[in-house]
Design an enzyme around this catalytic site. Structure first.
Site, PDB file in Angstrom:
ATOM      1  N   ASP A  57     -38.082 -86.261 -56.013  1.00  0.00           N
ATOM      2  CA  ASP A  57     -37.555 -85.131 -55.243  1.00  0.00           C
ATOM      3  C   ASP A  57     -36.317 -85.650 -54.524  1.00  0.00           C
ATOM      4  O   ASP A  57     -36.421 -86.266 -53.468  1.00  0.00           O
ATOM      5  CB  ASP A  57     -38.598 -84.627 -54.250  1.00  0.00           C
ATOM      6  CG  ASP A  57     -38.083 -83.461 -53.415  1.00  0.00           C
ATOM      7  OD1 ASP A  57     -37.306 -82.640 -53.947  1.00  0.00           O
ATOM      8  OD2 ASP A  57     -38.446 -83.387 -52.233  1.00  0.00           O
ATOM      9  N   ASP A 100     -41.867 -84.737 -48.613  1.00  0.00           N
ATOM     10  CA  ASP A 100     -40.972 -85.238 -49.660  1.00  0.00           C
ATOM     11  C   ASP A 100     -41.758 -85.919 -50.784  1.00  0.00           C
ATOM     12  O   ASP A 100     -41.475 -85.709 -51.966  1.00  0.00           O
ATOM     13  CB  ASP A 100     -39.940 -86.201 -49.074  1.00  0.00           C
ATOM     14  CG  ASP A 100     -38.985 -85.507 -48.113  1.00  0.00           C
ATOM     15  OD1 ASP A 100     -38.369 -84.493 -48.510  1.00  0.00           O
ATOM     16  OD2 ASP A 100     -38.865 -85.963 -46.959  1.00  0.00           O
ATOM     17  N   GLU A 112     -36.624 -82.969 -59.838  1.00  0.00           N
ATOM     18  CA  GLU A 112     -36.427 -81.561 -59.486  1.00  0.00           C
ATOM     19  C   GLU A 112     -34.949 -81.213 -59.644  1.00  0.00           C
ATOM     20  O   GLU A 112     -34.081 -81.971 -59.219  1.00  0.00           O
ATOM     21  CB  GLU A 112     -36.881 -81.299 -58.050  1.00  0.00           C
ATOM     22  CG  GLU A 112     -36.800 -79.845 -57.662  1.00  0.00           C
ATOM     23  CD  GLU A 112     -37.396 -79.561 -56.291  1.00  0.00           C
ATOM     24  OE1 GLU A 112     -37.182 -78.449 -55.800  1.00  0.00           O
ATOM     25  OE2 GLU A 112     -38.067 -80.448 -55.721  1.00  0.00           O
TER      26      GLU A 112
END
Length: 171
Positions: free
Chosen positions: A12, A144, A72
């Protein structure tokens, strides 16, 4: 297609905090291995922060013995400068596993939410809850790292479909 164990690194990306999570996918079974957050020094010049991300994610690839990676996709922010900086951070984070010979898959935020929670507009609390349910050994995971583990879970689920498509195309 084999049910061999595959170590998947989920990422991420962020310039301030990049979440990472490693799982093992063995058939339909998922096992938590490790997770964390990489935080470059905020006072460092932009280029050094990007280099920090590249090197730190590369070290995770080595330390965790990853086989594949997933990241992502960037979402478009209202602030174009912030979006551009996030894009730079994402590039550094994406290059690290590629530099170590790993394939890197990309998934949209809505697809990740749908794969993990079942709804494309789930919030961070719902994602963290489902990550904890799917990977109980991970314990309580901060946002996160939970997002990164969600990326890895998504890849574990969707890579099987992608492999079947490739195998069918080769036949």
């Amino acid at each position: 297609m084999t049910n061999a164990a595959t170590r998947i690194l989920g990422l991420d990306p962020g310039l301030r905090r990049t979440g990472w999570g490693v799982i093992v996918a063995e058939g339909s079974r998922l096992h938590w291995i490790a997770h964390g957050v990489i935080s470059p020094p905020e006072t460092a010049p932009f280029s050094e922060r990007l280099l920090f991300l590249l090197e730190a994610v590369g070290q995770v690839c080595i330390d965790q013995g990853c086989d594949e990676a997933a990241i992502e996709e960037v979402f478009v922010n209202m602030n174009p400068v912030s979006t551009l900086k996030l894009g730079h951070a994402r590039a550094a984070v994406m290059l690290a596993p590629a530099r170590h010979g790993l394939s890197v898959a990309e998934y949209s935020p809505n697809l990740i939410k749908k794969a993990v929670v079942g709804a494309g507009h789930a919030d961070k609390t719902q994602i963290a809850f489902m990550v904890k349910r799917l990977l109980p050994a991970a314990g309580d995971v901060k946002a996160d790292a939970a997002d990164a583990l969600a990326v890895a879970i998504t890849h574990a689920q969707l890579r099987k479909r992608a492999l079947l498509t490739v195998l069918r195309g080769a036949a």
